[in-house]
Design a protein around this motif. Structure first.
Motif, PDB file in Angstrom:
ATOM      1  N   THR A 273       4.989   2.302  -9.245  1.00  0.00           N
ATOM      2  CA  THR A 273       6.377   2.190  -8.811  1.00  0.00           C
ATOM      3  C   THR A 273       6.724   0.750  -8.456  1.00  0.00           C
ATOM      4  OG1 THR A 273       6.348   4.448  -7.955  1.00  0.00           O
ATOM      5  CG2 THR A 273       8.084   3.007  -7.141  1.00  0.00           C
ATOM      6  N   LEU A 274       5.794   0.083  -7.774  1.00  0.00           N
ATOM      7  CA  LEU A 274       6.023  -1.314  -7.401  1.00  0.00           C
ATOM      8  C   LEU A 274       6.189  -2.189  -8.644  1.00  0.00           C
ATOM      9  CD1 LEU A 274       4.184  -4.194  -7.038  1.00  0.00           C
ATOM     10  CD2 LEU A 274       6.163  -3.748  -5.586  1.00  0.00           C
ATOM     11  N   LEU A 275       5.297  -2.028  -9.600  1.00  0.00           N
ATOM     12  CA  LEU A 275       5.364  -2.852 -10.807  1.00  0.00           C
ATOM     13  C   LEU A 275       6.649  -2.596 -11.587  1.00  0.00           C
ATOM     14  CD1 LEU A 275       1.639  -2.609 -11.964  1.00  0.00           C
ATOM     15  CD2 LEU A 275       2.786  -4.537 -10.843  1.00  0.00           C
ATOM     16  N   LYS A 276       7.125  -1.370 -11.554  1.00  0.00           N
ATOM     17  CA  LYS A 276       8.388  -1.038 -12.224  1.00  0.00           C
ATOM     18  C   LYS A 276       9.565  -1.705 -11.514  1.00  0.00           C
ATOM     19  CE  LYS A 276      11.139   2.914 -13.803  1.00  0.00           C
ATOM     20  NZ  LYS A 276      11.234   4.402 -13.850  1.00  0.00           N
ATOM     21  N   LYS A 277       9.535  -1.722 -10.172  1.00  0.00           N
ATOM     22  CA  LYS A 277      10.618  -2.321  -9.399  1.00  0.00           C
ATOM     23  C   LYS A 277      10.737  -3.824  -9.645  1.00  0.00           C
ATOM     24  CE  LYS A 277      11.168   0.692  -5.345  1.00  0.00           C
ATOM     25  NZ  LYS A 277      11.083   0.743  -3.855  1.00  0.00           N
ATOM     26  N   ILE A 278       9.588  -4.512  -9.741  1.00  0.00           N
ATOM     27  CA  ILE A 278       9.625  -5.974  -9.836  1.00  0.00           C
ATOM     28  C   ILE A 278       9.652  -6.475 -11.280  1.00  0.00           C
ATOM     29  CG2 ILE A 278       8.428  -6.232  -7.636  1.00  0.00           C
ATOM     30  CD1 ILE A 278       5.904  -6.980  -9.250  1.00  0.00           C
ATOM     31  N   LYS A 279       9.542  -5.575 -12.243  1.00  0.00           N
ATOM     32  CA  LYS A 279       9.506  -5.987 -13.654  1.00  0.00           C
ATOM     33  C   LYS A 279      10.699  -6.844 -14.054  1.00  0.00           C
ATOM     34  CE  LYS A 279       8.829  -4.220 -18.346  1.00  0.00           C
ATOM     35  NZ  LYS A 279       8.634  -3.004 -19.180  1.00  0.00           N
ATOM     36  N   TYR A 337      16.598  -9.073  -5.038  1.00  0.00           N
ATOM     37  CA  TYR A 337      15.253  -8.511  -4.874  1.00  0.00           C
ATOM     38  C   TYR A 337      15.354  -7.046  -4.472  1.00  0.00           C
ATOM     39  CZ  TYR A 337      13.829 -13.422  -4.701  1.00  0.00           C
ATOM     40  OH  TYR A 337      13.627 -14.736  -4.990  1.00  0.00           O
ATOM     41  N   PRO A 338      14.504  -6.197  -5.019  1.00  0.00           N
ATOM     42  CA  PRO A 338      14.529  -4.786  -4.612  1.00  0.00           C
ATOM     43  C   PRO A 338      13.969  -4.614  -3.202  1.00  0.00           C
ATOM     44  CG  PRO A 338      12.667  -5.187  -6.066  1.00  0.00           C
ATOM     45  CD  PRO A 338      13.467  -6.464  -6.034  1.00  0.00           C
ATOM     46  N   GLU A 344       4.394  -0.605  -0.820  1.00  0.00           N
ATOM     47  CA  GLU A 344       4.680  -1.443  -1.986  1.00  0.00           C
ATOM     48  C   GLU A 344       4.542  -2.936  -1.665  1.00  0.00           C
ATOM     49  OE1 GLU A 344       7.786   1.684  -4.141  1.00  0.00           O
ATOM     50  OE2 GLU A 344       8.547   0.031  -2.920  1.00  0.00           O
ATOM     51  N   ILE A 345       5.063  -3.364  -0.515  1.00  0.00           N
ATOM     52  CA  ILE A 345       4.932  -4.789  -0.183  1.00  0.00           C
ATOM     53  C   ILE A 345       3.475  -5.123   0.107  1.00  0.00           C
ATOM     54  CG2 ILE A 345       5.465  -4.448   2.284  1.00  0.00           C
ATOM     55  CD1 ILE A 345       6.264  -7.520   0.049  1.00  0.00           C
ATOM     56  N   PHE A 346       2.722  -4.175   0.632  1.00  0.00           N
ATOM     57  CA  PHE A 346       1.302  -4.417   0.878  1.00  0.00           C
ATOM     58  C   PHE A 346       0.580  -4.616  -0.455  1.00  0.00           C
ATOM     59  CE2 PHE A 346      -3.115  -3.524   1.702  1.00  0.00           C
ATOM     60  CZ  PHE A 346      -3.339  -4.027   2.972  1.00  0.00           C
ATOM     61  N   TYR A 347       0.848  -3.742  -1.410  1.00  0.00           N
ATOM     62  CA  TYR A 347       0.180  -3.881  -2.711  1.00  0.00           C
ATOM     63  C   TYR A 347       0.606  -5.171  -3.403  1.00  0.00           C
ATOM     64  CZ  TYR A 347      -1.346  -3.064  -7.478  1.00  0.00           C
ATOM     65  OH  TYR A 347      -1.924  -3.200  -8.714  1.00  0.00           O
ATOM     66  N   LEU A 348       1.891  -5.531  -3.320  1.00  0.00           N
ATOM     67  CA  LEU A 348       2.345  -6.783  -3.920  1.00  0.00           C
ATOM     68  C   LEU A 348       1.631  -7.968  -3.273  1.00  0.00           C
ATOM     69  CD1 LEU A 348       4.248  -8.129  -5.936  1.00  0.00           C
ATOM     70  CD2 LEU A 348       5.971  -8.258  -4.126  1.00  0.00           C
ATOM     71  N   THR A 349       1.387  -7.882  -1.968  1.00  0.00           N
ATOM     72  CA  THR A 349       0.660  -8.944  -1.270  1.00  0.00           C
ATOM     73  C   THR A 349      -0.744  -9.116  -1.845  1.00  0.00           C
ATOM     74  OG1 THR A 349       1.910  -8.584   0.767  1.00  0.00           O
ATOM     75  CG2 THR A 349      -0.200  -9.709   0.977  1.00  0.00           C
TER      76      THR A 349
END
Length: 437
Positions: A273-279, A337-338, A344-349
């Protein structure tokens, strides 16, 4: 339509005024660099000093504190906040989620509990109300109940480092955890997925529960609240210089050495979901830097600072993601920015090179990501940055090493250019996920 008791709070020229029942109140901002609010109860001449809070939380915070003075318990739920006024409804909203499920689908009720009896009786009534409305109608096997009544920093400290050993110390074989904010669920799912928890939209109501104490018994069950009013009073009295994590350890009755390693887990669906949001942002994940400008306690820095830092990083070839939870924001446009969940922010970190964060609950939440973090400290409620750092430094958290965290005093730099230069120097020194000396 449910019956409701409404308060209308007017926000104008830095002053708020409102009425409830036959009492009149007014709120004034103190212009003495302490950044505090003073409440005056005109008819009874009672004064309370409040911490600064955002306008969308103003009605909830004030009505709970005022209710405490009027000897009445209120269950509050904000309705239709706007720029000019805030309407607050005293309404109980029952919303049960996740592992513990409700047997009943009863309509949300409006409730006001009179506090005109003796202390013992009034607390008994509050305990009974909490049990009847929230606990009695769930079907899950549990012994003790743990109520989360704090923001992300204090809750993360308990869940990530202390919860399991606290359960063990208290003899809680099948604890039921009550999450009163939605992001509490993210933290619980990351660190305590094997335990039962229940999300209830009742955070303002837990303010009243804080007055009972750190724990109580009802219906052959033990209840623990994280945390009670005395705990917050002790930490927020800056002159006492109490390190906040030591205060939490003491509160739960453990020693610092009993802090557990913060082992977290994030499901693949969250990553996807995170990767889809920031794509759409087309971020370079090999050179990603996360900026986190928001804080609910210390003074925020201007948007000019964050915009300039963002540009400097981009000019050096870094991709940036500005994490903003509050919208509309001074820092970004709504569609830039979404909005990310805590998970999600933890995984992006974990995918980034570093995080530059104003000291907030999010800062310590991201510490276990094992990514270098630059933390910025600013004054708080008129207290100097050095005092704020002594109380809220993340370097004192368990399992944090010097080469993973850099803490900077923002007021130690005459202007933003020098602060940005220092931040860029720290970033350039990162090698193998560590700051080099």
């Amino acid at each position: 339509m449910d019956e409701r008791i409404l308060i209308k709070i007017y926000l104008k020229d830095g002053c708020c005024s409102f009425s409830i029942e036959d009492k009149n109140y007014e709120i004034e901002y103190k212009d003495n660099n302490e950044n505090l609010l003073e409440e005056k109860l005109l008819k009874e001449n009672i004064k309370i000093v409040l911490e600064p809070i955002y306008e969308t939380e103003l009605a909830t915070e004030l009505s709970n504190l005022i209710a405490f003075q009027l000897r009445v318990f209120f269950i509050t739920h904000p309705i239709n906040p706007s720029e000019s006024c805030i309407y607050t409804s005293y309404q109980l909203k029952q919303d049960s989620h996740q592992n513990a499920k409700s047997k009943s689908k009863a309509k949300p009720k409006t409730k006001r509990i009179s506090r005109k009896k003796t202390s013992d009786d009034e607390y008994f009534e509050l305990k009974k109300f909490f049990w009847d409305e929230y606990i009695a109608n769930i079907y899950v096997d549990f012994d003790d109940v743990y109520i989360l009544s704090a923001n992300s920093g204090e809750i993360n400290a308990f869940i990530a480092y202390l919860a399991k050993n606290t359960f063990k110390k208290n003899g809680s074989k099948k604890p039921l955890i009550i999450a009163s904010k939605e992001y509490h669920k993210d933290i619980l799912e990351m660190y305590l997925p094997e335990y039962s928890f229940m999300y209830i939209d009742c955070y303002p109501f837990t303010f009243s529960l804080r007055n009972i104490g750190s724990s109580w018994e009802y219906n052959n069950h033990k209840f623990y609240i994280m945390y009670n009013r005395q705990h917050f009073d002790n930490v927020n009295c800056f002159f006492l210089n109490n390190y906040y994590y030591d205060a939490i350890v003491k509160y739960v009755g453990l020693s610092y050495e009993e802090s557990q390693i913060p082992n977290w887990t994030i499901k693949q669906e969250v990553k996807d979901t995170l990767l889809k949001k920031i794509k759409p942002l087309k971020l370079d994940l090999e050179n990603l830097i996360i900026l986190a400008p928001e804080a609910s306690t210390i003074s925020e820095l201007s948007s000019d600072f964050w915009n300039k830092l963002d540009k400097e990083l981009n000019d050096l070839g870094f991709s940036t993601f500005i994490n903003i939870a509050r919208r509309p924001s001074l820092y970004v446009k709504d569609n830039d920015y979404p909005i990310l969940t805590y998970k999600e922010i933890f995984y992006l970190t974990t995918l980034s090179k570093t995080v530059v964060s104003l000291r907030s609950g999010l800062t310590e939440f991201l510490i276990p990501s094992d990514i270098p973090i630059i933390t910025l400290f600013s004054p708080c409620w008129g207290n100097k940055t050095e005092i704020v750092k002594n109380i809220y430094s993340v370097k004192g958290l368990p399992y944090v090493t010097e080469d993973k965290v850099q803490e900077l005093y923002t007021d130690a730099y005459p202007d933003y250019d020098l602060l940005i230069e220092e931040i860029l120097t720290k970033i350039k020194s990162i090698k193998d996920k560590k700051f080099s000396s």
